[in-house]
Design a protein around this motif. Sequence first.
Motif, PDB file in Angstrom:
ATOM      1  N   GLU A 231       0.816  -1.204   0.000  1.00  0.00           N
ATOM      2  CA  GLU A 231       0.000   0.000   0.000  1.00  0.00           C
ATOM      3  C   GLU A 231       0.854   1.261   0.000  1.00  0.00           C
ATOM      4  N   LEU A 232       2.058   1.185   0.577  1.00  0.00           N
ATOM      5  CA  LEU A 232       2.929   2.350   0.712  1.00  0.00           C
ATOM      6  C   LEU A 232       4.345   2.026   0.244  1.00  0.00           C
ATOM      7  N   PRO A 233       5.117   3.051  -0.124  1.00  0.00           N
ATOM      8  CA  PRO A 233       6.534   2.813  -0.429  1.00  0.00           C
ATOM      9  C   PRO A 233       7.287   2.457   0.855  1.00  0.00           C
ATOM     10  N   PRO A 234       8.497   1.918   0.753  1.00  0.00           N
ATOM     11  CA  PRO A 234       9.268   1.553   1.945  1.00  0.00           C
ATOM     12  C   PRO A 234       9.539   2.763   2.844  1.00  0.00           C
ATOM     13  N   ALA A 235       9.535   2.530   4.161  1.00  0.00           N
ATOM     14  CA  ALA A 235       9.751   3.601   5.131  1.00  0.00           C
ATOM     15  C   ALA A 235      11.234   3.968   5.246  1.00  0.00           C
ATOM     16  N   ASN A 236      12.122   3.021   5.004  1.00  0.00           N
ATOM     17  CA  ASN A 236      13.559   3.251   5.102  1.00  0.00           C
ATOM     18  C   ASN A 236      14.027   4.100   3.916  1.00  0.00           C
ATOM     19  N   GLU A 237      14.760   5.159   4.194  1.00  0.00           N
ATOM     20  CA  GLU A 237      15.248   6.048   3.132  1.00  0.00           C
ATOM     21  C   GLU A 237      16.275   5.367   2.232  1.00  0.00           C
ATOM     22  N   ASP A 238      17.045   4.445   2.786  1.00  0.00           N
ATOM     23  CA  ASP A 238      18.094   3.749   2.023  1.00  0.00           C
ATOM     24  C   ASP A 238      17.641   2.362   1.561  1.00  0.00           C
ATOM     25  N   TRP A 239      16.357   2.201   1.295  1.00  0.00           N
ATOM     26  CA  TRP A 239      15.847   0.890   0.902  1.00  0.00           C
ATOM     27  C   TRP A 239      16.426   0.437  -0.438  1.00  0.00           C
ATOM     28  N   TRP A 240      16.818   1.383  -1.266  1.00  0.00           N
ATOM     29  CA  TRP A 240      17.349   1.015  -2.584  1.00  0.00           C
ATOM     30  C   TRP A 240      18.633   0.186  -2.443  1.00  0.00           C
ATOM     31  N   TYR A 241      19.522   0.626  -1.550  1.00  0.00           N
ATOM     32  CA  TYR A 241      20.779  -0.097  -1.344  1.00  0.00           C
ATOM     33  C   TYR A 241      20.520  -1.493  -0.778  1.00  0.00           C
ATOM     34  N   THR A 242      19.526  -1.587   0.096  1.00  0.00           N
ATOM     35  CA  THR A 242      19.170  -2.886   0.665  1.00  0.00           C
ATOM     36  C   THR A 242      18.657  -3.820  -0.422  1.00  0.00           C
ATOM     37  N   ARG A 243      17.809  -3.303  -1.320  1.00  0.00           N
ATOM     38  CA  ARG A 243      17.267  -4.134  -2.395  1.00  0.00           C
ATOM     39  C   ARG A 243      18.369  -4.568  -3.359  1.00  0.00           C
ATOM     40  N   VAL A 244      19.282  -3.663  -3.688  1.00  0.00           N
ATOM     41  CA  VAL A 244      20.384  -4.002  -4.597  1.00  0.00           C
ATOM     42  C   VAL A 244      21.291  -5.055  -3.953  1.00  0.00           C
ATOM     43  N   ALA A 245      21.566  -4.904  -2.660  1.00  0.00           N
ATOM     44  CA  ALA A 245      22.389  -5.888  -1.951  1.00  0.00           C
ATOM     45  C   ALA A 245      21.682  -7.242  -1.905  1.00  0.00           C
ATOM     46  N   SER A 246      20.386  -7.225  -1.709  1.00  0.00           N
ATOM     47  CA  SER A 246      19.610  -8.461  -1.685  1.00  0.00           C
ATOM     48  C   SER A 246      19.627  -9.152  -3.051  1.00  0.00           C
ATOM     49  N   LEU A 247      19.494  -8.365  -4.113  1.00  0.00           N
ATOM     50  CA  LEU A 247      19.577  -8.923  -5.467  1.00  0.00           C
ATOM     51  C   LEU A 247      20.948  -9.544  -5.714  1.00  0.00           C
ATOM     52  N   LEU A 248      21.989  -8.866  -5.274  1.00  0.00           N
ATOM     53  CA  LEU A 248      23.346  -9.368  -5.458  1.00  0.00           C
ATOM     54  C   LEU A 248      23.517 -10.706  -4.733  1.00  0.00           C
ATOM     55  N   ARG A 249      22.971 -10.797  -3.529  1.00  0.00           N
ATOM     56  CA  ARG A 249      23.039 -12.046  -2.767  1.00  0.00           C
ATOM     57  C   ARG A 249      22.256 -13.152  -3.459  1.00  0.00           C
ATOM     58  N   LYS A 250      21.049 -12.851  -3.929  1.00  0.00           N
ATOM     59  CA  LYS A 250      20.221 -13.856  -4.612  1.00  0.00           C
ATOM     60  C   LYS A 250      20.928 -14.397  -5.861  1.00  0.00           C
ATOM     61  N   ILE A 251      21.538 -13.503  -6.616  1.00  0.00           N
ATOM     62  CA  ILE A 251      22.234 -13.919  -7.835  1.00  0.00           C
ATOM     63  C   ILE A 251      23.454 -14.770  -7.491  1.00  0.00           C
ATOM     64  N   SER A 252      24.118 -14.433  -6.378  1.00  0.00           N
ATOM     65  CA  SER A 252      25.318 -15.194  -6.003  1.00  0.00           C
ATOM     66  C   SER A 252      24.961 -16.602  -5.524  1.00  0.00           C
ATOM     67  N   ILE A 253      23.827 -16.757  -4.898  1.00  0.00           N
ATOM     68  CA  ILE A 253      23.423 -18.063  -4.380  1.00  0.00           C
ATOM     69  C   ILE A 253      22.883 -18.959  -5.488  1.00  0.00           C
ATOM     70  N   ALA A 254      22.283 -18.352  -6.509  1.00  0.00           N
ATOM     71  CA  ALA A 254      21.669 -19.126  -7.591  1.00  0.00           C
ATOM     72  C   ALA A 254      22.718 -19.937  -8.346  1.00  0.00           C
ATOM     73  N   GLU A 255      22.329 -21.132  -8.736  1.00  0.00           N
ATOM     74  CA  GLU A 255      23.249 -22.005  -9.463  1.00  0.00           C
ATOM     75  C   GLU A 255      23.265 -21.706 -10.955  1.00  0.00           C
ATOM     76  N   GLU A 256      22.199 -21.082 -11.448  1.00  0.00           N
ATOM     77  CA  GLU A 256      22.132 -20.722 -12.862  1.00  0.00           C
ATOM     78  C   GLU A 256      21.730 -19.263 -12.971  1.00  0.00           C
ATOM     79  N   PRO A 257      21.899 -18.653 -14.131  1.00  0.00           N
ATOM     80  CA  PRO A 257      21.551 -17.232 -14.285  1.00  0.00           C
ATOM     81  C   PRO A 257      20.077 -16.967 -13.977  1.00  0.00           C
TER      82      PRO A 257
END
Length: 143
Positions: free
Chosen positions: A42-68
């Motif tokens: 319903e609302l955008p994220p409350a954390n001002e630096d949520w973008w960095y958290t999402r990018v870091a999370s994407l980087l982690r997900k890609i690193s754990i994945a066995e295929e692209p």
Amino acid sequence: MVTAKEVPADKLIEKLAERLKKMQKIEIPSWAMYMKTGVYNELPPANEDWWYTRVASLLRKISIAEEPLGIGTLKTIYGGKKRNGTRPPHFRKGSGSIIRKALQQLEQAGLVTTIPGKGRKLAPAGQGLIDEVSKEILKELSS
């Protein structure tokens, strides 16, 4: 060698987000403060630096994945339950625009590479960054 699978995900994402913010290769888009992360929110994220958290999370997900991983797969991973009032909730995918822009920034930073027709894969620089941060976290946890 320490990998992303051997340390707690929340600590790894937090440290990676701090490191990405210091690198200054990842920038928060001007529209990010108004953007919801999916139609199920319903609302955008409350954390001002949520973008960095999402990018870091994407980087982690890609690193754990066995295929692209492609954007469609990542949209499903970052999806959630849309509440429909008195009607039953249903699953909805996450925002593809956020994922696409974040992956483009990671590519420009040299942390992720594209495999045509298959998706994104971690580049050697990205793997080195994740291993380095994982090693720091393991030292902190063991002491």
